[in-house]
Design a protein around this motif. Structure first.
Motif, mmCIF file in Angstrom:
data_model
loop_
_atom_site.group_PDB
_atom_site.id
_atom_site.type_symbol
_atom_site.label_atom_id
_atom_site.label_comp_id
_atom_site.label_asym_id
_atom_site.label_seq_id
_atom_site.Cartn_x
_atom_site.Cartn_y
_atom_site.Cartn_z
ATOM 1 N N ALA A 17 -10.844 3.118 -0.710
ATOM 2 C CA ALA A 17 -10.971 3.225 0.748
ATOM 3 C C ALA A 17 -11.232 4.665 1.180
ATOM 4 O O ALA A 17 -12.035 4.917 2.089
ATOM 5 N N LEU A 18 -10.571 5.628 0.534
ATOM 6 C CA LEU A 18 -10.832 7.032 0.835
ATOM 7 C C LEU A 18 -12.264 7.413 0.470
ATOM 8 O O LEU A 18 -12.955 8.106 1.223
ATOM 9 N N THR A 19 -12.710 6.948 -0.687
ATOM 10 C CA THR A 19 -14.078 7.227 -1.135
ATOM 11 C C THR A 19 -15.095 6.723 -0.122
ATOM 12 O O THR A 19 -16.015 7.451 0.289
ATOM 13 N N GLU A 20 -14.934 5.481 0.299
ATOM 14 C CA GLU A 20 -15.897 4.882 1.223
ATOM 15 C C GLU A 20 -15.847 5.546 2.598
ATOM 16 O O GLU A 20 -16.884 5.733 3.243
ATOM 17 N N ALA A 21 -14.633 5.929 3.029
ATOM 18 C CA ALA A 21 -14.501 6.549 4.352
ATOM 19 C C ALA A 21 -15.162 7.924 4.390
ATOM 20 O O ALA A 21 -15.892 8.243 5.346
ATOM 21 N N TYR A 22 -14.920 8.735 3.372
ATOM 22 C CA TYR A 22 -15.543 10.063 3.356
ATOM 23 C C TYR A 22 -17.061 9.956 3.187
ATOM 24 O O TYR A 22 -17.817 10.710 3.808
ATOM 25 N N ALA A 172 1.150 18.192 -1.380
ATOM 26 C CA ALA A 172 1.601 16.866 -1.835
ATOM 27 C C ALA A 172 1.646 15.955 -0.616
ATOM 28 O O ALA A 172 2.232 16.320 0.410
ATOM 29 N N LEU A 173 1.032 14.772 -0.708
ATOM 30 C CA LEU A 173 0.895 13.898 0.455
ATOM 31 C C LEU A 173 1.386 12.483 0.141
ATOM 32 O O LEU A 173 0.915 11.852 -0.804
ATOM 33 N N HIS A 174 2.340 12.018 0.954
ATOM 34 C CA HIS A 174 2.863 10.648 0.832
ATOM 35 C C HIS A 174 2.010 9.718 1.679
ATOM 36 O O HIS A 174 1.848 9.950 2.887
ATOM 37 N N PRO A 175 1.445 8.649 1.081
ATOM 38 C CA PRO A 175 0.541 7.769 1.832
ATOM 39 C C PRO A 175 1.235 6.687 2.646
ATOM 40 O O PRO A 175 0.574 5.886 3.302
ATOM 41 N N GLY A 176 2.574 6.665 2.598
ATOM 42 C CA GLY A 176 3.308 5.582 3.232
ATOM 43 C C GLY A 176 3.454 4.403 2.283
ATOM 44 O O GLY A 176 2.936 4.412 1.160
ATOM 45 N N TRP A 177 4.185 3.398 2.731
ATOM 46 C CA TRP A 177 4.342 2.168 1.950
ATOM 47 C C TRP A 177 3.198 1.245 2.362
ATOM 48 O O TRP A 177 3.145 0.762 3.479
ATOM 49 N N VAL A 178 2.263 1.048 1.452
ATOM 50 C CA VAL A 178 0.982 0.424 1.783
ATOM 51 C C VAL A 178 0.801 -0.889 1.013
ATOM 52 O O VAL A 178 1.235 -1.015 -0.138
ATOM 53 N N ARG A 179 0.119 -1.827 1.654
ATOM 54 C CA ARG A 179 -0.143 -3.124 1.032
ATOM 55 C C ARG A 179 -1.273 -3.014 0.003
ATOM 56 O O ARG A 179 -2.399 -3.471 0.213
ATOM 57 N N THR A 180 -0.945 -2.369 -1.111
ATOM 58 C CA THR A 180 -1.850 -2.289 -2.251
ATOM 59 C C THR A 180 -1.257 -3.131 -3.380
ATOM 60 O O THR A 180 -0.188 -3.741 -3.230
ATOM 61 N N GLU A 181 -1.930 -3.136 -4.520
ATOM 62 C CA GLU A 181 -1.396 -3.848 -5.682
ATOM 63 C C GLU A 181 -0.028 -3.286 -6.054
ATOM 64 O O GLU A 181 0.882 -4.041 -6.427
ATOM 65 N N MET A 182 0.148 -1.979 -5.943
ATOM 66 C CA MET A 182 1.431 -1.357 -6.265
ATOM 67 C C MET A 182 2.457 -1.572 -5.159
ATOM 68 O O MET A 182 3.619 -1.872 -5.409
ATOM 69 N N GLY A 183 2.027 -1.429 -3.905
ATOM 70 C CA GLY A 183 2.956 -1.525 -2.779
ATOM 71 C C GLY A 183 3.432 -2.924 -2.476
ATOM 72 O O GLY A 183 4.533 -3.115 -1.950
ATOM 73 N N GLY A 184 2.598 -3.918 -2.794
ATOM 74 C CA GLY A 184 2.987 -5.302 -2.582
ATOM 75 C C GLY A 184 2.702 -5.795 -1.169
ATOM 76 O O GLY A 184 2.405 -5.013 -0.259
ATOM 77 N N PRO A 185 2.803 -7.115 -0.964
ATOM 78 C CA PRO A 185 2.434 -7.730 0.320
ATOM 79 C C PRO A 185 3.406 -7.458 1.464
ATOM 80 O O PRO A 185 3.070 -7.690 2.625
ATOM 81 N N GLU A 186 4.619 -6.994 1.173
ATOM 82 C CA GLU A 186 5.610 -6.771 2.222
ATOM 83 C C GLU A 186 5.510 -5.375 2.845
ATOM 84 O O GLU A 186 6.204 -5.081 3.821
ATOM 85 N N ALA A 187 4.663 -4.536 2.307
ATOM 86 C CA ALA A 187 4.521 -3.181 2.833
ATOM 87 C C ALA A 187 4.031 -3.219 4.279
ATOM 88 O O ALA A 187 3.207 -4.060 4.645
ATOM 89 N N LEU A 189 2.182 -1.047 6.018
ATOM 90 C CA LEU A 189 0.895 -0.427 6.341
ATOM 91 C C LEU A 189 -0.260 -1.078 5.607
ATOM 92 O O LEU A 189 -0.153 -1.387 4.406
ATOM 93 N N SER A 190 -1.372 -1.270 6.292
ATOM 94 C CA SER A 190 -2.600 -1.687 5.622
ATOM 95 C C SER A 190 -3.229 -0.466 4.962
ATOM 96 O O SER A 190 -2.905 0.680 5.298
ATOM 97 N N ILE A 191 -4.135 -0.720 4.029
ATOM 98 C CA ILE A 191 -4.845 0.381 3.388
ATOM 99 C C ILE A 191 -5.588 1.213 4.418
ATOM 100 O O ILE A 191 -5.552 2.446 4.382
ATOM 101 N N GLN A 192 -6.243 0.559 5.364
ATOM 102 C CA GLN A 192 -7.026 1.287 6.359
ATOM 103 C C GLN A 192 -6.147 2.159 7.240
ATOM 104 O O GLN A 192 -6.515 3.296 7.583
ATOM 105 N N GLU A 193 -4.977 1.644 7.633
ATOM 106 C CA GLU A 193 -4.061 2.436 8.464
ATOM 107 C C GLU A 193 -3.618 3.702 7.726
ATOM 108 O O GLU A 193 -3.583 4.792 8.293
ATOM 109 N N SER A 194 -3.271 3.538 6.456
ATOM 110 C CA SER A 194 -2.847 4.687 5.657
ATOM 111 C C SER A 194 -3.974 5.704 5.506
ATOM 112 O O SER A 194 -3.768 6.916 5.697
ATOM 113 N N VAL A 195 -5.153 5.224 5.177
ATOM 114 C CA VAL A 195 -6.299 6.109 4.973
ATOM 115 C C VAL A 195 -6.665 6.862 6.252
ATOM 116 O O VAL A 195 -6.931 8.068 6.220
#
Length: 223
Positions: A17-22, A172-187, A189-195
């Motif tokens: 998402a960061l790649t595509e946004a930049y 050092a930057l914390h991206p928040g608790w995000v609904r990624t494969e690592m963060g899981g569905p209960e996080a 933040l969406s990926i877009q919100e975090s990005v």
């Protein structure tokens, strides 16, 4: 000439998402991925197939970018580590692997790209986690992830000091608790919100911020 950045772990989740946004904003994006085909073809994106756990592979960045001018490097590649991380038997080799990816790779990438970063008066942003905060650890457990991210934070702090004479920042930057494969569905933040929030924070960084541990909204986090 377009602004130029490099990002690791660019093929999925926050990295993609960061790649595509930049890229959509017109940046020339160098995307590091284990398999180039995972990113496909995206305008303004140059994909570099690389195994980041291989130091010799990372060292090739020195020659690949010998003439480049980088304004930003985002160390996004990371791993959670083994499933079993609470008090009890923990796979030692898996722990070492997590340290390699989360703490050592950001150092080797930054070290290899110091010259192009100096030419661009650039910043190294390492995506870490508040779970690596010693001051914020009120629940224990998760030994592998917490310790490897705490180590990453210390790498950033030292890079900030050592790269400052060359005009390079490190954060050092914390991206928040995000609904990624690592963060899981209960996080929350969406990926877009975090990005979106991280990009606003990154855009506002100056050398005065170098050495800081920041939340995605730009507020300081406890070490």
């Amino acid at each position: 000439m377009p602004r130029c950045l490099l990002i690791t772990g660019a093929s999925r989740g926050l990295g993609r998402a960061l790649t595509e946004a930049y890229a959509a904003e017109g940046w020339r994006v160098h995307a590091i991925a284990r398999h180039a085909h995972d990113l496909g073809t995206v305008p303004n994106v140059w994909v570099h197939e690389m195994e980041l756990t291989d130091r010799k592979s990372i060292a090739t960045l020195r020659t690949r970018f010998a003439e480049e001018r980088l304004e930003l490097v985002i160390n996004n590649a990371g791993t959670w580590g083994p499933k079993a991380q609470d008090l009890g038997p923990i796979d030692a080799e898996a722990w070492i692997d997590a340290f390699r990816v989360n703490a050592m790779v950001p150092y080797y990438v930054a070290e290899a790209l110091a010259d192009p970063l100096a030419r661009g008066r650039g910043t190294v942003v390492t995506i870490t986690s508040r779970m690596g905060s010693i001051g914020d650890n009120g629940s224990g457990g998760d030994y592998v992830y917490r310790s490897s991210k705490a180590a990453a934070n210390m790498v950033v702090r030292s890079l900030a000091r050592d790269l400052a004479p060359r005009g390079i920042g490190a954060v050092a930057l914390h991206p928040g608790w995000v609904r990624t494969e690592m963060g899981g569905p209960e996080a929350p933040l969406s990926i877009q919100e975090s990005v979106d929030m991280m990009r606003r924070t990154i855009a506002g960084l100056t050398l005065k911020d170098s050495g800081k541990f920041l939340n995605l909204d730009g507020n300081a986090l406890p070490w």
